[in-house]
Design an enzyme around this catalytic site. Structure first.
Site, PDB file in Angstrom:
ATOM      1  N   HIS A 113      -0.723   3.569   0.587  1.00  0.00           N
ATOM      2  CA  HIS A 113      -0.581   3.496  -0.866  1.00  0.00           C
ATOM      3  C   HIS A 113      -1.313   4.664  -1.494  1.00  0.00           C
ATOM      4  O   HIS A 113      -2.341   5.128  -0.979  1.00  0.00           O
ATOM      5  CB  HIS A 113      -1.144   2.169  -1.397  1.00  0.00           C
ATOM      6  CG  HIS A 113      -0.780   1.885  -2.817  1.00  0.00           C
ATOM      7  ND1 HIS A 113      -1.523   2.361  -3.876  1.00  0.00           N
ATOM      8  CD2 HIS A 113       0.252   1.181  -3.356  1.00  0.00           C
ATOM      9  CE1 HIS A 113      -0.958   1.950  -5.013  1.00  0.00           C
ATOM     10  NE2 HIS A 113       0.112   1.248  -4.733  1.00  0.00           N
ATOM     11  N   GLU A 125       4.777  -3.855  -0.412  1.00  0.00           N
ATOM     12  CA  GLU A 125       6.200  -3.846  -0.080  1.00  0.00           C
ATOM     13  C   GLU A 125       6.529  -4.596   1.201  1.00  0.00           C
ATOM     14  O   GLU A 125       7.632  -5.121   1.354  1.00  0.00           O
ATOM     15  CB  GLU A 125       6.678  -2.399   0.018  1.00  0.00           C
ATOM     16  CG  GLU A 125       6.636  -1.678  -1.326  1.00  0.00           C
ATOM     17  CD  GLU A 125       6.611  -0.171  -1.199  1.00  0.00           C
ATOM     18  OE1 GLU A 125       6.343   0.325  -0.083  1.00  0.00           O
ATOM     19  OE2 GLU A 125       6.859   0.490  -2.205  1.00  0.00           O
TER      20      GLU A 125
END
Length: 358
Positions: free
Chosen positions: A241, A300
């Protein structure tokens, strides 16, 4: 110059705080861990909108708004072959572009109603009218699948919508604030934000997570498959991320929702076992091969499993994400319009220089 604007402060906000070093997300003074276990989506909307709109019964009014926007699905019947994201964008553009609570309610309602209706039309099925008495998550699922969801299914989608409601000044949220700074209406801000979300570098990875799981196939294949992918320089979908240097707290919140579904038999145990084997192998490989670059699981990965189990097709994952994030976009737009200035950064010209007159 910082071309990605990393660490550049562009706004002051009361809405959310992302601590990438500690792996913490706070939404209006409430930790994500507390929020997902204590609030329905409608409660989280009320939390986000406090001070930006007058207090009201958000659950009842969102339910009524679903019924209000449902007739607009008529406009997508001739374009049901469009990708869900494009159909949703076209329908959202038919909403009024004001900055009042009524527009905010319709935008929240529309994401669920239009996504569900579009998915049914793509299958050759008639859209299902909303039931204003249901929770937003339960009605979203019912309008999508045509079946009354179980309590655990509704709770799982509710947790997802709450988990993704806001996340600092990400690309789509920043866009919503830029548009709002011009004094355009909320629909303009939301449409612009949704356009940013469509980009694969922002909101497009949950689907590819499932593609990765399908390609791996068996838990025993996880380590060699992932190792070969890293050797080819490929990105592992669902890991890493831009902000977090430790585990994304939203991943744990959604893993809890996935286990909730698994306990009710709504997820194939073999599918969940494969995902957990991939998670374990990927984390081990990333620690070994990229020791100087902290990479952990992100939101995700378990989003993909959750939405798949709830019956949403991969091409609609971005729309479902937007159904949760729309409230955050609206809150940021209102905050910018009420407290900020027109956003007008400076650029540095590096093009050719005109010739001097002889």
């Amino acid at each position: 110059m910082n071309s990605g604007l990393d660490d550049v402060v562009a706004a002051e906000t009361v809405l959310s705080d992302v601590d990438g070093a500690l792996g913490q997300l706070v939404v209006r003074g409430v930790s994500l861990d507390e929020l997902v276990t204590s609030a329905r989506y409608e409660d989280a909307v009320g939390l986000m909108f406090g001070g930006f709109f007058s207090p009201r019964d958000w659950a009842a009014e969102i339910g009524r708004a679903r019924a209000d926007v449902y007739p607009l699905l008529h406009y997508t019947r001739s374009s049901s072959d469009l990708p869900p994201t494009d159909a949703l964008r076209a329908l959202l553009a038919r909403l009024p572009d004001a900055s009042d609570a009524d527009t905010a309610l319709k935008l929240i309602a529309a994401h669920a109603v239009f996504t569900a209706g579009t998915l049914r039309l793509r299958k050759g099925l008639a859209p299902i009218a909303p039931d204003p008495k249901l929770t937003h998550a339960a009605d979203f699922l019912r309008m999508t699948t045509g079946v009354a969801p179980t309590e655990r299914q509704s709770a799982a989608l509710d947790r997802y919508l709450v988990t993704v409601i806001d996340h600092g000044l990400n690309a789509s949220t920043f866009v919503s604030r830029i548009v709002a700074s011009t004094q355009a209406g909320l629909t303009s801000s939301v449409l612009a934000a949704f356009g940013a979300l469509k980009g694969p570098l922002h909101g497009g990875a949950p689907g590819p997570v499932l593609d990765m799981l399908d390609a791996i196939g068996e838990p025993t294949n996880a380590y060699p498959w992932l190792e070969a992918a890293l050797a080819r320089g490929e990105r592992l979908m669902g890991f890493g991320h831009r902000i977090y240097r430790v585990r994304d707290p939203r991943a744990d919140a959604l893993k809890g929702a996935v286990r909730l579904l698994a306990a009710s038999g709504a997820i194939d145990p073999m599918r969940l076992g494969l995902a957990e084997a991939v998670e374990e192998a990927a984390l081990e490989l990333l620690r070994r091969k990229k020791p100087d670059r902290p990479l952990d699981i992100n939101v995700e990965f378990y989003t993909a499993l959750l939405l798949e189990a709830l019956g949403f097709p991969r091409e609609a994952f971005t729309c479902v994400f937007a159904a949760g994030r729309v409230s955050g976009w609206i809150a940021h737009a209102r905050e910018q319009a009420l407290t900020g200035r027109l956003v007008r950064p400076k650029s540095v010209y590096v093009g050719p220089v005109p010739r001097e007159a002889a």
